[in-house]
Design an enzyme around this catalytic site. Structure first.
Site, short mmCIF file in Angstrom:
data_model
loop_
_atom_site.label_atom_id
_atom_site.label_comp_id
_atom_site.label_asym_id
_atom_site.label_seq_id
_atom_site.Cartn_x
_atom_site.Cartn_y
_atom_site.Cartn_z
N LYS A 90 10.54 21.16 -9.66
CA LYS A 90 11.01 19.84 -10.08
C LYS A 90 9.79 18.98 -10.37
O LYS A 90 8.87 18.93 -9.57
CB LYS A 90 11.82 19.21 -8.94
CG LYS A 90 12.76 18.17 -9.42
CD LYS A 90 13.93 18.84 -10.07
CE LYS A 90 14.92 17.84 -10.62
NZ LYS A 90 15.89 18.52 -11.48
N THR A 141 17.06 23.43 -8.71
CA THR A 141 16.35 22.18 -9.00
C THR A 141 17.34 21.03 -9.22
O THR A 141 17.01 19.88 -9.02
CB THR A 141 15.43 22.30 -10.23
OG1 THR A 141 16.22 22.29 -11.39
CG2 THR A 141 14.58 23.55 -10.16
N GLN A 179 -23.17 14.41 -21.45
CA GLN A 179 -23.30 15.70 -20.78
C GLN A 179 -24.24 15.62 -19.58
O GLN A 179 -23.94 16.11 -18.48
CB GLN A 179 -23.84 16.76 -21.77
CG GLN A 179 -22.84 17.27 -22.78
CD GLN A 179 -22.72 16.42 -24.06
OE1 GLN A 179 -23.04 15.23 -24.07
NE2 GLN A 179 -22.23 17.02 -25.12
N HIS A 235 -15.98 5.52 -27.86
CA HIS A 235 -17.03 4.94 -28.70
C HIS A 235 -16.87 3.43 -28.90
O HIS A 235 -15.75 2.93 -29.08
CB HIS A 235 -17.02 5.61 -30.07
CG HIS A 235 -17.15 7.10 -30.00
ND1 HIS A 235 -18.23 7.73 -29.42
CD2 HIS A 235 -16.32 8.10 -30.40
CE1 HIS A 235 -18.07 9.04 -29.48
NE2 HIS A 235 -16.92 9.29 -30.07
#
Ligand code: URC
Length: 323
Positions: A18, A65, A252, A280
């Site tokens: 679920k 479920t 990075q 950006h």
């Protein structure tokens, strides 16, 4: 992840569960009348032996479920049917999102013989205690920004994978960032720079080294404190010291420094994954035929853009000793 079964000469994998089960919980302190509040969005996925449901229309091994879905509504009044709520009610002391996920996983894997593995994901909504005139309010909260997350994968035999994380941690610095020395070819127009904005929305998830339920021996809110500590290391490393900051040669390099700092600082974290989109802020230069310089960019006016954005992600793990 799910075990593969062979059916009719073919390989078959299945799971069911679920998603987005929402629950709020208040804990009231008897000593000072202070309330504690959490709102969680819980996803449950069970790996279970219920192949007959798929291949023979035999549902006798299914944990339904739909029962969960109906129970979510029912439970606004009665807090004792859906597993999520039963457990929330049982938690008379406030618990961290990690402990609650472990509790749920333990419940599913121990109650149902058919369930071999439970995968529990929880996202905590960032309700923060409000302060009025500098004083923390006893029962008032406002919505903050970043979200505390966790994922628990627990096997019936007690094998555990526990990760915590943070989502939506938006960070921005107005200088001490550049990007130089990258490949230039026919399609490259980006100028090199040692002066730019750096903005990102960090998603991090770190895995704890515990590999079984027994190996976890923490106080009731240990994981919440650890979450705050890891977040602080990530943020401190991104920005550097308050006055001079720290230069970032690329997203990075900053990502790697952040991951390394977490592994260096927390011995019980075995790996960390970081996603850091490069959001950006483009320099604004405005000109027209008649007026060649309406706005000349002097590291001051930017155009924020969400799309497209750079996508940078990596994970760093300790290499296990082979001894
Ligand atoms: O820090 C950055 N990393 C990149 O990979 C990249 N690519 C780009 O266009 N700008 C940037 N900035």
């Amino acid at each position: 992840m799910a075990p593969k079964d062979e059916i009719d000469g073919m390989s078959f994998e299945q799971r069911h569960g679920k998603e987005r089960v929402r629950v709020g919980r208040v804990w009231r302190s008897r000593e000072d009348g202070r309330h504690f509040f959490v709102e969680w969005n819980v996803s449950i996925s069970l790996l279970s032996d219920c192949i007959p449901a798929y291949v023979r229309a035999d549902n006798s091994d299914i944990v339904a479920t739909d029962t969960m879905k109906n129970t979510v509504r029912y439970l606004l009044d009665y807090c004792f049917i859906l597993d999520v709520y039963v457990k929330a009610k049982e938690c008379s002391e406030k618990v961290s999102v990690e402990e609650f996920a472990i509790l749920l996983a333990k419940h599913f894997t121990s109650l149902y013989p058919q369930v071999t593995t439970a995968i529990i994901k929880i996202v905590e909504k960032p309700w923060e205690r409000i302060s009025i005139s500098g004083q923390p309010h006893n029962h008032g909260f406002k919505l903050g920004s970043e979200r505390h997350t966790t994922q628990v994968i627990l096997n019936k035999n007690g094998n555990l994978q526990l990760t915590s994380g943070v989502d939506g941690l938006a960070l921005l610095k107005t200088t001490q960032s550049g990007f130089e020395g990258f490949i230039r070819d026919l399609n490259t127009i980006l100028p090199e720079t040692r002066e730019r904005m750096l903005a990102t929305e960090v998603s991090a998830s770190w895995r704890y080294q515990f590999e079984s339920l027994q190996s976890i021996s923490r106080g009731p809110l240990g994981f919440t404190e650890k979450y705050l500590d890891v977040k602080k290391v990530l943020v401190d490393t991104f920005f550097g010291p308050p006055k001079q900051g720290v230069y970032s040669p690329s997203v990075q390099a900053t990502l790697y420094d952040m991951a390394k700092a977490v592994l260096a600082r927390f011995p019980d974290v075995s790996s960390i994954q970081l996603k850091m989109p490069n959001i950006h802020f483009l320099p604004v230069n405005l000109s027209s035929k008649t007026n060649p310089v309406i706005v000349k960019f002097e590291d001051d006016v930017y155009l924020p853009t969400d799309e497209p954005h750079g996508s940078i992600e990596a994970s760093l793990s300790r290499i296990r000793s082979k001894m």
